[in-house]
Design a protein around this motif. Sequence first.
Motif, PDB file in Angstrom:
ATOM      1  N   PRO A 195       1.048  -1.239  -0.176  1.00 40.02           N
ATOM      2  CA  PRO A 195       0.088  -0.013   0.033  1.00 40.02           C
ATOM      3  C   PRO A 195       0.766   1.390   0.109  1.00 40.02           C
ATOM      4  O   PRO A 195       0.494   2.446  -0.423  1.00 40.02           O
ATOM      5  CB  PRO A 195      -0.563  -0.100   1.254  1.00 40.02           C
ATOM      6  N   MET A 196       2.156   1.332   0.557  1.00 39.43           N
ATOM      7  CA  MET A 196       3.018   2.436   0.441  1.00 39.43           C
ATOM      8  C   MET A 196       3.327   2.651  -1.127  1.00 39.43           C
ATOM      9  O   MET A 196       3.442   4.040  -1.432  1.00 39.43           O
ATOM     10  CB  MET A 196       4.300   2.187   1.515  1.00 39.43           C
ATOM     11  N   LEU A 197       3.705   1.584  -1.463  1.00 40.70           N
ATOM     12  CA  LEU A 197       4.141   1.717  -2.934  1.00 40.70           C
ATOM     13  C   LEU A 197       2.996   2.368  -3.846  1.00 40.70           C
ATOM     14  O   LEU A 197       3.199   3.066  -4.850  1.00 40.70           O
ATOM     15  CB  LEU A 197       4.662   0.489  -3.481  1.00 40.70           C
ATOM     16  N   ASP A 235      11.449  -0.958  -9.320  1.00 45.40           N
ATOM     17  CA  ASP A 235      11.110  -0.610 -10.800  1.00 45.40           C
ATOM     18  C   ASP A 235      10.421   1.048 -10.440  1.00 45.40           C
ATOM     19  O   ASP A 235      10.467   2.074 -11.499  1.00 45.40           O
ATOM     20  CB  ASP A 235       9.905  -1.441 -11.301  1.00 45.40           C
ATOM     21  N   ARG A 236       9.319   1.021  -9.701  1.00 43.09           N
ATOM     22  CA  ARG A 236       8.647   2.266  -9.107  1.00 43.09           C
ATOM     23  C   ARG A 236       9.485   3.637  -8.757  1.00 43.09           C
ATOM     24  O   ARG A 236       9.394   4.593  -9.316  1.00 43.09           O
ATOM     25  CB  ARG A 236       7.531   2.232  -8.436  1.00 43.09           C
ATOM     26  N   LEU A 237      10.582   3.262  -8.040  1.00 42.47           N
ATOM     27  CA  LEU A 237      11.525   4.119  -7.684  1.00 42.47           C
ATOM     28  C   LEU A 237      12.391   4.536  -8.848  1.00 42.47           C
ATOM     29  O   LEU A 237      12.575   5.972  -9.168  1.00 42.47           O
ATOM     30  CB  LEU A 237      12.463   3.467  -6.577  1.00 42.47           C
ATOM     31  N   THR A 253      13.512   9.858  -3.001  1.00 37.08           N
ATOM     32  CA  THR A 253      13.630   8.304  -3.623  1.00 37.08           C
ATOM     33  C   THR A 253      14.936   7.975  -3.687  1.00 37.08           C
ATOM     34  O   THR A 253      15.124   6.585  -3.413  1.00 37.08           O
ATOM     35  CB  THR A 253      13.256   8.577  -5.252  1.00 37.08           C
ATOM     36  N   LEU A 254      15.750   8.698  -3.615  1.00 37.49           N
ATOM     37  CA  LEU A 254      17.328   8.393  -3.524  1.00 37.49           C
ATOM     38  C   LEU A 254      17.526   7.939  -2.307  1.00 37.49           C
ATOM     39  O   LEU A 254      18.523   6.960  -2.008  1.00 37.49           O
ATOM     40  CB  LEU A 254      18.266   9.715  -3.943  1.00 37.49           C
ATOM     41  N   GLY A 274      20.074  -1.252 -16.441  1.00 36.81           N
ATOM     42  CA  GLY A 274      20.790  -0.014 -16.782  1.00 36.81           C
ATOM     43  C   GLY A 274      20.579   1.292 -16.090  1.00 36.81           C
ATOM     44  O   GLY A 274      20.976   2.304 -16.142  1.00 36.81           O
ATOM     45  N   ALA A 275      19.823   0.882 -14.671  1.00 37.00           N
ATOM     46  CA  ALA A 275      19.520   1.975 -13.716  1.00 37.00           C
ATOM     47  C   ALA A 275      20.679   2.616 -13.044  1.00 37.00           C
ATOM     48  O   ALA A 275      20.592   3.664 -12.517  1.00 37.00           O
ATOM     49  CB  ALA A 275      18.505   1.511 -12.830  1.00 37.00           C
ATOM     50  N   LEU A 276      21.754   1.515 -12.857  1.00 38.52           N
ATOM     51  CA  LEU A 276      22.958   1.986 -12.185  1.00 38.52           C
ATOM     52  C   LEU A 276      23.727   3.207 -13.161  1.00 38.52           C
ATOM     53  O   LEU A 276      24.092   4.146 -12.306  1.00 38.52           O
ATOM     54  CB  LEU A 276      24.018   0.889 -12.218  1.00 38.52           C
ATOM     55  N   ASP A 277      23.747   3.155 -14.404  1.00 40.11           N
ATOM     56  CA  ASP A 277      24.336   4.141 -15.230  1.00 40.11           C
ATOM     57  C   ASP A 277      23.495   5.325 -15.113  1.00 40.11           C
ATOM     58  O   ASP A 277      24.185   6.556 -14.845  1.00 40.11           O
ATOM     59  CB  ASP A 277      24.565   3.733 -16.588  1.00 40.11           C
ATOM     60  N   LYS A 278      22.286   5.245 -14.914  1.00 39.86           N
ATOM     61  CA  LYS A 278      21.276   6.389 -14.953  1.00 39.86           C
ATOM     62  C   LYS A 278      21.663   7.294 -13.415  1.00 39.86           C
ATOM     63  O   LYS A 278      21.768   8.303 -13.283  1.00 39.86           O
ATOM     64  CB  LYS A 278      19.726   5.907 -14.979  1.00 39.86           C
ATOM     65  N   LEU A 279      21.872   6.085 -12.530  1.00 39.50           N
ATOM     66  CA  LEU A 279      22.102   6.921 -10.982  1.00 39.50           C
ATOM     67  C   LEU A 279      23.449   7.474 -10.716  1.00 39.50           C
ATOM     68  O   LEU A 279      23.521   8.686 -10.410  1.00 39.50           O
ATOM     69  CB  LEU A 279      21.971   5.790  -9.895  1.00 39.50           C
TER      70      LEU A 279
END
Length: 823
Positions: A195-197, A235-237, A253-254, A274-279
């Motif tokens: 529910p928090m998500l 995924d949502r984060l 979020t971070l 590929g989210a690590l490169d985005k981060l």
Amino acid sequence: MGKKVKKEADSPPKDVFDPLSIETKNAATAVLMLKSPEHDILAKACEAIHRFADKGDENKVALTELGALDSLTKLISHEDKLVRRNAVMALAVMSAHGEVKRLLKKMDIIASVIDRLAPEEEVVIHEFASLCLSFLSSEPTVKVQIFNDDGLEPLIALLSSPDPDVKKNSLETIYNLVQDFYSRAVISELKGIPPMLELLKTEFPVIQQLALKTLATITSDVENRVALRECQGLDRLIEILGSQELSDLHVDTLLVVSNCLEDEEVMALIQQTGALDKLLHFARTSSQMEIQRNAVRAILRAAHNNENKKMLHEHNVEQVLITLLGVDHNEVREVTCLAITVMCDNVASKAAFGQCDAIRPLVKLLQSDSGAVKEAAGLALSSLTTSKSNACAVFEEGVEPLIRLLADDRDAIIAHSAAILTNMSSQNALRGSIRAQGIMSALVEPLQSPNTLVQSKAALAVAAFACDSEARLEFHAAGGVEPLVKLLSSNHHEVRRHACWAVFVCASDRECSADLCRLGALEILQEINLSPCRKSQFSESALQKLFEGNLSIKYSMTGSLTLNDIIVDGFYDPGKEKSGNRVPSLEELSKMKVTSQQTVIMINGKLPEVEPPELAPAEEKLTDPRGRSPAVPSRNTADKNSSKNKGKGKKEDKAKEEVKITDDNGVETKPWLPPSDPAFCGLVSHVMELMLPLNNTRERVVLLARLVADAMGGPVERDVLHEFFWELHFSELKAELRSNVIPIGRIKKGVFCHRALLFKALADRLGINCTLNKGEFSRAWNVVMLIEETPKMSLVAYIVDLMHSPGRLMKAGSPEAIRYQTL
């Protein structure tokens, strides 16, 4: 027909009260109405109190003083829905005030408020009951009550309410509760993550931010991180981080992502997507300080795992962190330095930081106005400089600032600076240059710090730099020996260990070693080595090193000298001393009053500086064939030595001239010198002359034993040993010398202990390895190792007879040897 008469209306019963409309403008009246038995009056009074309390804090206080709380806390459980609803609304509004909260804490109302969260209650009741709990849950004791009364489960259920106010109030209460670990631990069991998500999808930013803050708190527990991952929460984060429209949520979020990145599974997942490169790109390019700070925190949390370090290195995290060192914000710089420190556990990353020139900005940060940044930069450099190339890079940037930081007012900065300098000292070329800039004197003050980390790092630095004789002399001159000795008594294991190591290194210098003993280092180390808890290899090595430089003390305390212990001029035997007691120096012993109990035997092979004009008859026979004592170098030899060391001699002479000793009255006095022993000098020359033709070790040992026995009264049979009045001889010598100290050359009647000491002193000068062991009742003996010509060449230990049959060699452990050693 008669006239009709109009029928009168029925009059009300006498026991029924006619309806009464009440209108009041007084809060006190409304509070009184809360005690009414009529539902309608109760509902209206609660509604009026709610409106009045909602107007301001003064009204809340006034109502409290009128006693409204007692009635309202009962009415929130009233059977009538309208009364119950209005009472909850009034109580919730009033609970926003601090004084009201203080009073409500003392009332047992939490269970009643939690009951109002039941599904069958109206949405309005849900809204205000959760609002009341959100206010009260900021108090620690109330949080415990809510948890114990099972309030978390209905609050989590209300996160799915259609009303946004109910969601917000419930979530705010949950956020307060999960600040405590016991509440966080049950969130995943109560299915609180999904529910928090879902709340992240709401159109209300305040609810989204509150949901992220709550997730950031609960994901500090691994079970909640697993639950988040299983619900596809990552995924949502990542979607939020990739959306520019949701930039106001990026900071929070971070925080959640940084917690999740501590797990290998999460790290692998965001790498695959590929989210690590985005981060990392996010961290480097963002212009918002909070986003940069939280992005680096995410990297920092991830880097605590070794596998994650490898992934981060593969994605060039080093370049990102170096870029962030240049951000003009102290919090970002501090967290970046901490991330660099953690990444340095990876060897490849440590090398990459050096190649990417991270050293220069970190050294520059050591001059920051922010103490926290200086500490973090120092910590990062202490990790980086364990690499040789990085240590050289720091050296090129300049050592002087690091040495100055040893006097900083922040303990952590001092400790990190000492650690950096210690790392650099492993290279000989750097160590000498650092020492030349005054490192040894700069370390004296940190040794006296009350902080154990500073003490430990400073002692370790002393051990690292004192391996050079010049450094030891500088440390000794700066007064560093005394604080170092004090650290030996530390109850902190690492401080004590590093202090022992530093003592071991410093004891290589004769002056330092003597000063260490004078200040009680030997006694402290002996005490440490008697304790199974405090004893260590460092304390044992330090004690042995001090004994090596102070053989007189070693022999007094242990009663034994090994083959490797070489007796030199200045050695003395003060007799057996108990372990832990301080052994007085030879100077102190020489100034004591003459007594029959104290006898000190001294070895001094140095001739007095001014030779007597004439040799005594007894001394003439000890000269060599050329008519002079071999102990005195020839003029030609002296001239050659002086020509080779001309400049050095001038410096030494000048140093001697500058040394002035004054008494308590300031009057200049001459330094104390041990009494000369011309007879011993002559004996040394005589023995060397006789030994020169002999090459066989056994023959040399036998001859030396006979010469020692002859010098001290000759052979004495065991049966007549009691008639060998050596004690009377010693009393006469002490009376003649007016001192308890007797030069060994003056002894003409000596027994086991005196002969064994003389044998060891002469054998060491002749290069004959032997031990010296002291027993009971004036017994002492020497053990020599001789090669036996058996089928296999082997060394055999022999005890040398110096008393009864001088020169007789007895195998150690044999009956005759044991008899020689005992009374």
